[in-house]
Design a protein around this motif. Structure first.
Motif, PDB file in Angstrom:
ATOM      1  N   MET A  86     -15.764 102.874  81.430  1.00 38.18           N
ATOM      2  CA  MET A  86     -14.671 103.504  82.173  1.00 38.18           C
ATOM      3  C   MET A  86     -14.688 105.019  81.950  1.00 38.18           C
ATOM      4  O   MET A  86     -14.549 105.794  82.901  1.00 38.18           O
ATOM      5  CB  MET A  86     -13.326 102.906  81.723  1.00 38.18           C
ATOM      6  CG  MET A  86     -12.146 103.333  82.535  1.00 38.18           C
ATOM      7  SD  MET A  86     -12.126 102.496  84.110  1.00 38.18           S
ATOM      8  CE  MET A  86     -10.749 103.345  84.879  1.00 38.18           C
ATOM      9  N   ALA A  87     -14.883 105.430  80.705  1.00 33.15           N
ATOM     10  CA  ALA A  87     -14.835 106.858  80.356  1.00 33.15           C
ATOM     11  C   ALA A  87     -15.995 107.647  80.957  1.00 33.15           C
ATOM     12  O   ALA A  87     -15.809 108.769  81.423  1.00 33.15           O
ATOM     13  CB  ALA A  87     -14.821 107.018  78.839  1.00 33.15           C
ATOM     14  N   CYS A  88     -17.164 107.064  80.958  1.00 31.42           N
ATOM     15  CA  CYS A  88     -18.340 107.828  81.403  1.00 31.42           C
ATOM     16  C   CYS A  88     -18.617 107.736  82.890  1.00 31.42           C
ATOM     17  O   CYS A  88     -19.168 108.651  83.484  1.00 31.42           O
ATOM     18  CB  CYS A  88     -19.602 107.366  80.666  1.00 31.42           C
ATOM     19  SG  CYS A  88     -20.300 105.809  81.294  1.00 31.42           S
ATOM     20  N   CYS A  89     -18.245 106.628  83.475  1.00 35.48           N
ATOM     21  CA  CYS A  89     -18.895 106.327  84.748  1.00 35.48           C
ATOM     22  C   CYS A  89     -17.979 105.939  85.906  1.00 35.48           C
ATOM     23  O   CYS A  89     -18.450 105.820  87.033  1.00 35.48           O
ATOM     24  CB  CYS A  89     -19.890 105.197  84.537  1.00 35.48           C
ATOM     25  SG  CYS A  89     -21.044 105.508  83.171  1.00 35.48           S
ATOM     26  N   VAL A  90     -16.704 105.706  85.652  1.00 38.48           N
ATOM     27  CA  VAL A  90     -15.806 105.235  86.708  1.00 38.48           C
ATOM     28  C   VAL A  90     -14.796 106.324  87.058  1.00 38.48           C
ATOM     29  O   VAL A  90     -14.107 106.846  86.187  1.00 38.48           O
ATOM     30  CB  VAL A  90     -15.057 103.946  86.285  1.00 38.48           C
ATOM     31  CG1 VAL A  90     -14.070 103.505  87.361  1.00 38.48           C
ATOM     32  CG2 VAL A  90     -16.044 102.829  85.957  1.00 38.48           C
ATOM     33  N   THR A  91     -14.729 106.640  88.347  1.00 32.77           N
ATOM     34  CA  THR A  91     -13.737 107.585  88.866  1.00 32.77           C
ATOM     35  C   THR A  91     -12.838 106.839  89.825  1.00 32.77           C
ATOM     36  O   THR A  91     -13.324 106.134  90.720  1.00 32.77           O
ATOM     37  CB  THR A  91     -14.427 108.748  89.617  1.00 32.77           C
ATOM     38  OG1 THR A  91     -15.316 109.417  88.741  1.00 32.77           O
ATOM     39  CG2 THR A  91     -13.405 109.725  90.168  1.00 32.77           C
ATOM     40  N   LEU A  92     -11.530 106.982  89.630  1.00 35.87           N
ATOM     41  CA  LEU A  92     -10.572 106.401  90.561  1.00 35.87           C
ATOM     42  C   LEU A  92     -10.141 107.488  91.536  1.00 35.87           C
ATOM     43  O   LEU A  92      -9.699 108.560  91.119  1.00 35.87           O
ATOM     44  CB  LEU A  92      -9.361 105.839  89.815  1.00 35.87           C
ATOM     45  CG  LEU A  92      -9.659 104.766  88.769  1.00 35.87           C
ATOM     46  CD1 LEU A  92      -8.357 104.270  88.135  1.00 35.87           C
ATOM     47  CD2 LEU A  92     -10.437 103.611  89.375  1.00 35.87           C
TER      48      LEU A  92
END
Length: 176
Positions: A86-92
């Motif tokens: 979630m921290a490195c790779c996911v953008t909402l």
């Protein structure tokens, strides 16, 4: 003469609709891309985008069209996303409300992240218009890879989406 023209238009529309409804795009397997964009709004889309990311087929994920009420922690818990992923790779993405604004949000994210190939994930019946909208905003050297999530669309959904696709095609041809 007018009847023949109208009949021809109706026949062309009907044949196009039949093609649209029968030849829905399908899912894609292990093709690699720099990023993956998921357009919210249909079942299985987010799960598919996360699967692509977890399998290493893409290095970054944008979920476009997320409700403004959703918090990253809620998203992470709902979809069981590991904290490091979630921290490195996911953008909402919270800026979009429809297909056109999804495309704008995705194109902006891609430019910011220097994405040169993107896997577009949306529902099968929505893929053609979504890919057209996104592709129209990207430079020619950026590749859009279509990864459609299979569904069981109603005749009503197919009818509406086909007509939206036709309307946007005409608008784009007229430069709008």
């Amino acid at each position: 003469m007018l009847r023949r023209i109208v009949s021809l238009i109706v026949l062309v529309w009907l044949l196009g609709f039949i093609w649209f409804a029968i030849a829905l795009p399908g899912p894609l397997d292990a093709a690699k891309s720099d990023g993956v964009v998921v357009l919210t709004g249909g079942g299985g889309r987010i799960g598919r985008g996360l699967e692509v990311l977890e399998k290493g087929w893409s290095r970054k994920l944008l979920v476009s069209g997320v409700d403004r009420e959703v918090r990253p922690g809620e998203f992470q818990a709902e979809y069981k996303v590991p904290p490091a992923l979630m921290a490195c790779c996911v953008t909402l993405g919270f800026q979009s409300v429809d297909t056109r604004s999804n495309a704008r949000e995705a194109a902006d994210w891609m430019a910011k992240n220097k994405i040169r190939s993107v896997r577009l994930v949306t529902t099968d019946w929505h893929m053609r218009r979504a890919a057209m909208e996104l592709g129209g905003l990207l430079p020619d050297h950026v590749e859009v890879i279509r990864d459609a999530v299979p569904s069981q669309p109603s005749l009503r959904n197919l009818f509406l989406e086909y007509n939206k696709l036709l309307a946007r095609t005409v608008q784009r041809m007229m430069g709008q």
